[in-house]
Write an enzyme that holds these catalytic residues in place. Structure first.
Site, mmCIF file in Angstrom:
data_model
loop_
_atom_site.group_PDB
_atom_site.id
_atom_site.type_symbol
_atom_site.label_atom_id
_atom_site.label_comp_id
_atom_site.label_asym_id
_atom_site.label_seq_id
_atom_site.Cartn_x
_atom_site.Cartn_y
_atom_site.Cartn_z
ATOM 1 N N THR A 1 0.568 2.631 2.764
ATOM 2 C CA THR A 1 -0.807 2.859 2.333
ATOM 3 C C THR A 1 -1.437 3.682 3.433
ATOM 4 O O THR A 1 -1.301 3.359 4.618
ATOM 5 C CB THR A 1 -1.602 1.554 2.216
ATOM 6 O OG1 THR A 1 -1.617 0.947 3.503
ATOM 7 C CG2 THR A 1 -1.015 0.606 1.235
ATOM 8 N N GLU B 1 -0.017 -0.801 -3.288
ATOM 9 C CA GLU B 1 0.472 -2.185 -3.281
ATOM 10 C C GLU B 1 0.862 -2.685 -4.669
ATOM 11 O O GLU B 1 1.468 -3.735 -4.794
ATOM 12 C CB GLU B 1 -0.624 -3.133 -2.739
ATOM 13 C CG GLU B 1 -0.883 -3.033 -1.252
ATOM 14 C CD GLU B 1 -1.928 -1.983 -0.898
ATOM 15 O OE1 GLU B 1 -2.092 -1.017 -1.670
ATOM 16 O OE2 GLU B 1 -2.576 -2.120 0.155
ATOM 17 N N LYS C 1 -12.137 8.410 -0.338
ATOM 18 C CA LYS C 1 -10.989 8.967 -1.050
ATOM 19 C C LYS C 1 -11.315 10.387 -1.499
ATOM 20 O O LYS C 1 -12.175 10.603 -2.332
ATOM 21 C CB LYS C 1 -10.617 8.094 -2.257
ATOM 22 C CG LYS C 1 -9.187 8.370 -2.687
ATOM 23 C CD LYS C 1 -8.611 7.287 -3.543
ATOM 24 C CE LYS C 1 -7.090 7.394 -3.548
ATOM 25 N NZ LYS C 1 -6.465 6.522 -4.518
ATOM 26 N N TRP D 1 -6.603 9.294 1.133
ATOM 27 C CA TRP D 1 -7.539 8.438 1.865
ATOM 28 C C TRP D 1 -7.967 9.013 3.203
ATOM 29 O O TRP D 1 -7.182 9.619 3.916
ATOM 30 C CB TRP D 1 -6.894 7.085 2.164
ATOM 31 C CG TRP D 1 -6.745 6.199 0.987
ATOM 32 C CD1 TRP D 1 -5.574 5.797 0.438
ATOM 33 C CD2 TRP D 1 -7.785 5.591 0.220
ATOM 34 N NE1 TRP D 1 -5.819 4.975 -0.624
ATOM 35 C CE2 TRP D 1 -7.171 4.828 -0.785
ATOM 36 C CE3 TRP D 1 -9.180 5.626 0.282
ATOM 37 C CZ2 TRP D 1 -7.893 4.103 -1.719
ATOM 38 C CZ3 TRP D 1 -9.906 4.907 -0.653
ATOM 39 C CH2 TRP D 1 -9.261 4.157 -1.634
HETATM 40 P P1 AMP Z 1 -3.778 4.209 -3.289
HETATM 41 O O1 AMP Z 1 -3.267 2.976 -2.641
HETATM 42 O O2 AMP Z 1 -3.832 5.387 -2.384
HETATM 43 O O3 AMP Z 1 -3.031 4.497 -4.565
HETATM 44 O O4 AMP Z 1 -5.293 3.958 -3.699
HETATM 45 C C1 AMP Z 1 -5.671 2.890 -4.531
HETATM 46 C C2 AMP Z 1 -7.157 2.877 -4.675
HETATM 47 O O5 AMP Z 1 -7.603 4.057 -5.344
HETATM 48 C C3 AMP Z 1 -7.705 1.745 -5.493
HETATM 49 O O6 AMP Z 1 -7.799 0.545 -4.764
HETATM 50 C C4 AMP Z 1 -9.072 2.299 -5.879
HETATM 51 O O7 AMP Z 1 -10.000 2.192 -4.815
HETATM 52 C C5 AMP Z 1 -8.775 3.766 -6.097
HETATM 53 N N1 AMP Z 1 -8.480 4.014 -7.516
HETATM 54 C C6 AMP Z 1 -7.276 4.042 -8.127
HETATM 55 N N2 AMP Z 1 -7.407 4.283 -9.441
HETATM 56 C C7 AMP Z 1 -8.747 4.398 -9.690
HETATM 57 C C8 AMP Z 1 -9.537 4.633 -10.865
HETATM 58 N N3 AMP Z 1 -8.989 4.824 -12.061
HETATM 59 N N4 AMP Z 1 -10.878 4.653 -10.706
HETATM 60 C C9 AMP Z 1 -11.457 4.470 -9.501
HETATM 61 N N5 AMP Z 1 -10.766 4.255 -8.365
HETATM 62 C C10 AMP Z 1 -9.425 4.214 -8.455
#
Ligand code: AMP
Length: 532
Positions: free
Chosen positions: A185, A330, A433, A438
């Site tokens: 992550t 995760e 983001k 990130w």
């Molecule tokens: P990652 O671990 O980099 O895949 O990021 C995951 C995070 O991205 C989630 O915990 C959310 O904060 C954000 N995220 C993922 N999908 C969405 C979505 N459809 N709408 C808003 N935020 C999202």
């Protein structure tokens, strides 16, 4: 009484074997660095993976060893997606967009023993060679003719190695709960955490995502994973498409609107998945050039929220169905998909669009609840918790303190609406983001506070039409200190990738503080959040 069914381990090589036996002639199209397209079929891919497996075993790569990749979406990377777990090793996909220091940290913590990399990342590979002692083998994803590297005598070349390696006649037995993949992550403060997928979690995730009520992937589909293969296994599509017998079109890193439109039309692409920023770029190109995408049936958006203008462009103007999914590194990642139920699909467009702006309903195999709440729908937002068959139960090499219970705390604030539909309303984790990648607020703040004369700093996300969010840094200097924004930017640039550095730094005399003396970011967002 126990059932009497046979035990058939759900493993990644079993997907490859199935694909090679049932749809051997299905095509994989892979964009090369010069824009040309390599074409091979599932049988060729299976053979390439079997040769790569033999090559890795001959290098001495043992079960459980971590094998890193720094690679775009290509057929070579795809072969590794199968070959590395196929020999019982762990495919550690590294995000090349992170800053080099973080990449070195990740590879060292993972204890990677080999690195397979695209030629674009030669300099990064050299840095890893010099700084990560566990890395013993370096393999450039290409041939020596096209990519000679004179000053690195023991560098290996993938194309040449697999051309001469005899293929494995069978994949070694591997238990379904063995680790198959590792992905860090990138969200936490200079301290990324590894998520270790298993064969079983990967297969189940692919099976369920492909169901008709979800992505509905069939042999007649041609699918482009625009989401990079270093991002959570490209959301499982490299496994799902081969399982379903669908044509796989791999775009490398050519993700601008013009390149994608040409690829979609020339290859008859029916489905693609990626973050909103990519689809905004494609929409802009379509508007400016008048290009249409007559063969494209559906797009899946995830990683950040779907916006109303994307629905208006793709669905309402061009008849391309748009679906939203939610997930995290995760969670493998897909936990929800926003397919409409038949009665909902018959609603007027405005009401349908409102439902599509929600993050969707949980897939079979995943449960959602709001912290301190029940699993039943309710309208009070709180932290979203998840539990399921492809949700991490701990981080790689950590003591488990991040996982206190059988639920994973996501750091997203959400409510679960009637119909079991998820709606994200905020983010508890202090992260920004941008374009699907990130930026850690705490890491930005820590770096800013290392600059002489900076007393305190706060980073917030501000909305951006293209990137979703951009970071803004708000700084309070020590009395009498003359700190310039260029000095801060210069310092940040030493530790961050270019896209992580804020474009604008705002100086303030005082921060708004909450009852416990913490900087009130909600108030900062209200005061400064309108523009980057
Ligand atoms: P990652 O671990 O980099 O895949 O990021 C995951 C995070 O991205 C989630 O915990 C959310 O904060 C954000 N995220 C993922 N999908 C969405 C979505 N459809 N709408 C808003 N935020 C999202």
């Amino acid at each position: 009484m126990r059932g009497q069914m046979m035990n058939f381990p759900l493993t990644i090589p079993s997907i490859l074997e199935h694909a090679a036996a049932n749809t051997p002639d299905q095509e994989i199209v892979s964009v090369e660095a010069d824009g040309s397209r390599t074409r091979l079929n599932f049988a060729d891919l299976a053979l390439c993976a079997a040769r790569a497996g033999r090559f890795m075993l001959d290098l001495g790569i043992a079960p459980g060893a971590r094998v890193a990749t720094l690679a775009w979406n290509t057929h070579r990377h795809l072969a590794l997606y199968y070959a590395v777990p196929g020999i019982g090793a762990v495919c550690h996909t590294i995000n090349p967009r992170l800053d080099p220091k973080t990449i070195v940290h990740i590879a060292a913590e993972a204890g990677d023993v080999a690195l397979f990399f695209d030629a674009d990342f030669l300099d990064l590979a050299r840095a890893l060679r010099d700084q990560v002692p566990s890395l013993r083998h370096f393999v450039l994803l290409g041939g020596a003719d096209a990519h000679p590297v004179a000053d690195w005598p023991d560098l290996l070349h993938f194309d040449d190695a697999v051309a001469v390696a005899p293929p494995l006649s069978a994949w070694p037995a591997v238990a379904e709960d063995q680790a198959s993949g590792l992905c860090y992550t990138s969200g936490t403060t200079g301290n990324p955490k590894g998520v270790l997928y298993s064969h079983r979690s990967t297969v189940l995730h692919a099976l369920v995502c492909g169901l008709p009520g979800n992505l509905n992937i069939r042999e007649t589909d041609a699918v482009v994973p625009v989401v990079p293969m270093f991002h959570v296994n490209a959301w499982g599509l490299p496994y799902l498409c081969m399982l379903a017998g669908a044509r796989l079109v791999l775009p490398r890193n050519r993700l601008d609107g013009a390149s994608l439109a040409a690829l979609f039309n020339e290859e008859g692409v029916t489905l693609s998945v990626g973050v909103p920023t990519i689809w905004l770029g494609l929409a802009e190109f379509m508007r400016a050039s008048g290009t249409t995408l007559p063969r494209l049936e559906r797009l899946m958006v995830g990683g950040a929220a779907l916006s109303r203008n994307l629905i208006a462009h793709f669905e309402e103007r061009h008849g391309i169905e748009i679906l939203q999914g939610w997930g995290m590194t995760e969670t493998s990642p897909v936990c929800t998909i926003g397919t409409l139920r038949p009665a909902e699909a018959a609603l007027p467009q405005g009401e349908k669009a409102a439902l599509k702006l929600r993050q969707g309903r949980p897939l079979y195999g995943v449960r959602l609840k709001i912290a301190d709440g029940t699993e039943a729908p309710g309208l009070t937002p709180g932290e979203l918790l998840v539990h399921g068959a492809w949700i991490a139960s701990g981080y790689y090499n950590r003591d488990g303190s991040d996982f206190q219970s059988r639920w994973l705390a996501t750091g997203d604030i959400a409510q679960i609406e009637p119909g079991n539909r998820l709606l994200l309303t905020d983010r508890a984790k202090d992260l920004i983001k941008s374009g699907g990648e990130w930026i850690s607020s705490a890491w930005l703040e820590e770096l800013a506070m290392q600059v002489d004369g900076v007393e305190s700093a706060a980073a917030i996300a501000v909305p951006d039409a293209t990137w979703g969010e951009r970071p803004m840094l708000i700084v309070k200097t020590e009395v009498g200190a003359a700190v310039t924004d260029s000095a801060i930017v210069a310092h940040l640039s030493g530790s961050l990738a270019k896209w992580q550095v804020p474009r604008r730094i705002v100086f303030v005399d005082a921060f708004p503080l909450g009852a416990t003396g913490k900087i009130l970011k909600t108030e900062l967002r209200r005061r400064h959040g309108a523009s980057a």
